[in-house]
Design a protein around this motif. Sequence first.
Motif, PDB file in Angstrom:
ATOM      1  N   THR A   1       0.856  -1.181   0.000  1.00 41.92           N
ATOM      2  CA  THR A   1       0.000   0.000   0.000  1.00 41.92           C
ATOM      3  C   THR A   1       0.891   1.229   0.000  1.00 41.92           C
ATOM      4  O   THR A   1       1.798   1.341   0.827  1.00 41.92           O
ATOM      5  CB  THR A   1      -0.912   0.021   1.242  1.00 41.92           C
ATOM      6  OG1 THR A   1      -1.675  -1.191   1.259  1.00 41.92           O
ATOM      7  CG2 THR A   1      -1.853   1.201   1.226  1.00 41.92           C
ATOM      8  N   LEU A   2       0.629   2.152  -0.918  1.00 40.70           N
ATOM      9  CA  LEU A   2       1.380   3.401  -1.009  1.00 40.70           C
ATOM     10  C   LEU A   2       0.413   4.545  -0.732  1.00 40.70           C
ATOM     11  O   LEU A   2      -0.628   4.640  -1.376  1.00 40.70           O
ATOM     12  CB  LEU A   2       2.002   3.549  -2.398  1.00 40.70           C
ATOM     13  CG  LEU A   2       2.884   2.374  -2.844  1.00 40.70           C
ATOM     14  CD1 LEU A   2       3.264   2.526  -4.303  1.00 40.70           C
ATOM     15  CD2 LEU A   2       4.105   2.270  -1.965  1.00 40.70           C
ATOM     16  N   VAL A   3       0.761   5.404   0.222  1.00 38.47           N
ATOM     17  CA  VAL A   3      -0.128   6.492   0.626  1.00 38.47           C
ATOM     18  C   VAL A   3       0.681   7.792   0.656  1.00 38.47           C
ATOM     19  O   VAL A   3       1.693   7.879   1.359  1.00 38.47           O
ATOM     20  CB  VAL A   3      -0.726   6.225   2.023  1.00 38.47           C
ATOM     21  CG1 VAL A   3      -1.724   7.309   2.401  1.00 38.47           C
ATOM     22  CG2 VAL A   3      -1.388   4.855   2.085  1.00 38.47           C
ATOM     23  N   GLY A   4       0.236   8.798  -0.090  1.00 38.31           N
ATOM     24  CA  GLY A   4       0.918  10.089  -0.134  1.00 38.31           C
ATOM     25  C   GLY A   4       0.676  10.928   1.108  1.00 38.31           C
ATOM     26  O   GLY A   4      -0.154  10.593   1.954  1.00 38.31           O
ATOM     27  N   ARG A   5       1.387  12.046   1.204  1.00 41.08           N
ATOM     28  CA  ARG A   5       1.362  12.904   2.393  1.00 41.08           C
ATOM     29  C   ARG A   5      -0.043  13.273   2.850  1.00 41.08           C
ATOM     30  O   ARG A   5      -0.375  13.138   4.010  1.00 41.08           O
ATOM     31  CB  ARG A   5       2.174  14.176   2.155  1.00 41.08           C
ATOM     32  CG  ARG A   5       2.127  15.115   3.372  1.00 41.08           C
ATOM     33  CD  ARG A   5       2.883  16.400   3.139  1.00 41.08           C
ATOM     34  NE  ARG A   5       2.585  17.345   4.185  1.00 41.08           N
ATOM     35  CZ  ARG A   5       3.368  17.611   5.210  1.00 41.08           C
ATOM     36  NH1 ARG A   5       4.510  16.983   5.341  1.00 41.08           N
ATOM     37  NH2 ARG A   5       3.017  18.498   6.112  1.00 41.08           N
ATOM     38  N   ASP A   6      -0.891  13.767   1.984  1.00 40.94           N
ATOM     39  CA  ASP A   6      -2.228  14.196   2.387  1.00 40.94           C
ATOM     40  C   ASP A   6      -3.297  13.165   2.045  1.00 40.94           C
ATOM     41  O   ASP A   6      -4.488  13.449   2.130  1.00 40.94           O
ATOM     42  CB  ASP A   6      -2.573  15.551   1.754  1.00 40.94           C
ATOM     43  CG  ASP A   6      -1.736  16.678   2.335  1.00 40.94           C
ATOM     44  OD1 ASP A   6      -1.418  16.615   3.542  1.00 40.94           O
ATOM     45  OD2 ASP A   6      -1.392  17.619   1.598  1.00 40.94           O
ATOM     46  N   GLU A   7      -2.873  11.967   1.688  1.00 39.95           N
ATOM     47  CA  GLU A   7      -3.829  10.918   1.332  1.00 39.95           C
ATOM     48  C   GLU A   7      -4.187  10.083   2.557  1.00 39.95           C
ATOM     49  O   GLU A   7      -3.469  10.059   3.541  1.00 39.95           O
ATOM     50  CB  GLU A   7      -3.232  10.008   0.253  1.00 39.95           C
ATOM     51  CG  GLU A   7      -3.007  10.707  -1.066  1.00 39.95           C
ATOM     52  CD  GLU A   7      -2.353   9.807  -2.090  1.00 39.95           C
ATOM     53  OE1 GLU A   7      -2.435  10.149  -3.273  1.00 39.95           O
ATOM     54  OE2 GLU A   7      -1.759   8.768  -1.713  1.00 39.95           O
ATOM     55  N   GLY A   8      -5.301   9.404   2.437  1.00 40.48           N
ATOM     56  CA  GLY A   8      -5.803   8.553   3.502  1.00 40.48           C
ATOM     57  C   GLY A   8      -7.208   8.978   3.862  1.00 40.48           C
ATOM     58  O   GLY A   8      -7.757   9.932   3.309  1.00 40.48           O
ATOM     59  N   GLU A   9      -7.805   8.262   4.785  1.00 39.80           N
ATOM     60  CA  GLU A   9      -9.152   8.574   5.244  1.00 39.80           C
ATOM     61  C   GLU A   9      -9.046   9.565   6.403  1.00 39.80           C
ATOM     62  O   GLU A   9      -8.421   9.262   7.424  1.00 39.80           O
ATOM     63  CB  GLU A   9      -9.840   7.279   5.680  1.00 39.80           C
ATOM     64  CG  GLU A   9     -11.321   7.389   5.798  1.00 39.80           C
ATOM     65  CD  GLU A   9     -11.969   6.039   6.069  1.00 39.80           C
ATOM     66  OE1 GLU A   9     -13.191   6.018   6.181  1.00 39.80           O
ATOM     67  OE2 GLU A   9     -11.253   5.023   6.172  1.00 39.80           O
ATOM     68  N   HIS A  10      -9.643  10.760   6.240  1.00 43.83           N
ATOM     69  CA  HIS A  10      -9.507  11.859   7.205  1.00 43.83           C
ATOM     70  C   HIS A  10     -10.689  11.912   8.169  1.00 43.83           C
ATOM     71  O   HIS A  10     -11.832  11.699   7.766  1.00 43.83           O
ATOM     72  CB  HIS A  10      -9.419  13.198   6.477  1.00 43.83           C
ATOM     73  CG  HIS A  10      -8.378  13.242   5.410  1.00 43.83           C
ATOM     74  ND1 HIS A  10      -7.031  13.148   5.682  1.00 43.83           N
ATOM     75  CD2 HIS A  10      -8.483  13.353   4.063  1.00 43.83           C
ATOM     76  CE1 HIS A  10      -6.354  13.217   4.547  1.00 43.83           C
ATOM     77  NE2 HIS A  10      -7.213  13.331   3.552  1.00 43.83           N
ATOM     78  N   PHE A  11     -10.377  12.246   9.423  1.00 47.57           N
ATOM     79  CA  PHE A  11     -11.394  12.389  10.465  1.00 47.57           C
ATOM     80  C   PHE A  11     -11.102  13.609  11.326  1.00 47.57           C
ATOM     81  O   PHE A  11      -9.944  13.851  11.689  1.00 47.57           O
ATOM     82  CB  PHE A  11     -11.403  11.163  11.393  1.00 47.57           C
ATOM     83  CG  PHE A  11     -11.761   9.890  10.705  1.00 47.57           C
ATOM     84  CD1 PHE A  11     -13.076   9.485  10.606  1.00 47.57           C
ATOM     85  CD2 PHE A  11     -10.770   9.097  10.149  1.00 47.57           C
ATOM     86  CE1 PHE A  11     -13.404   8.307   9.954  1.00 47.57           C
ATOM     87  CE2 PHE A  11     -11.087   7.914   9.501  1.00 47.57           C
ATOM     88  CZ  PHE A  11     -12.401   7.518   9.398  1.00 47.57           C
ATOM     89  N   HIS A  12     -12.132  14.359  11.669  1.00 46.31           N
ATOM     90  CA  HIS A  12     -12.036  15.351  12.726  1.00 46.31           C
ATOM     91  C   HIS A  12     -12.350  14.591  14.012  1.00 46.31           C
ATOM     92  O   HIS A  12     -13.427  14.004  14.161  1.00 46.31           O
ATOM     93  CB  HIS A  12     -13.008  16.504  12.499  1.00 46.31           C
ATOM     94  CG  HIS A  12     -12.572  17.386  11.380  1.00 46.31           C
ATOM     95  ND1 HIS A  12     -13.413  18.269  10.772  1.00 46.31           N
ATOM     96  CD2 HIS A  12     -11.372  17.520  10.750  1.00 46.31           C
ATOM     97  CE1 HIS A  12     -12.761  18.931   9.824  1.00 46.31           C
ATOM     98  NE2 HIS A  12     -11.519  18.475   9.797  1.00 46.31           N
TER      99      HIS A  12
END
Length: 162
Positions: free
Chosen positions: A7-18
């Motif tokens: 799995t390759l994930v960039g700096r601002d990538e991924g699932e975001h949550f507050h």
Amino acid sequence: MTLQVPTLVGRDEGEHFHFLNILYTAKINSDQTDGSLTVMEFLGYKNFAPPLHRHDAEDELLYVLDGEVWFSCGEVEAVQSTGAMVWLPRGLAHTFQIRSETARVLQVSCPGQFERFVAALGRPTDEPVLPIPEEIDPAHVAQVCSEFSIQVLGPPPPPVTH
């Protein structure tokens, strides 16, 4: 065991949550690692601190990517800055507090499941930006924590003014 894939994930990538007035981003989730670990990144404002708590199910490894953070675990406490790594073993009471204007920290939790806790207590967001701070209900936090074998033991540390 499930066949795992890179799995390759960039700096601002991924699932975001507050989550508790900070931004949490799931970089690698437990489904991708067959439950062995979760990797998340959080970004928070000065004085953010979780309540004093203890994990009964997972260990945490934190790497300070940017900023300054005070950590307290068991009898050990110290302010750490960019490049520091902190191990928080399960079963020990701990907390931390951001001391710089903002801080970015990479968190590895073993075994995996921490992204499920963040999803249960947080709100999904499409943008990797800090949320506007809002009032937090400590009773709700403690209730959700208990569902994930996290015991809330006390309040967050008081804000620092220097």
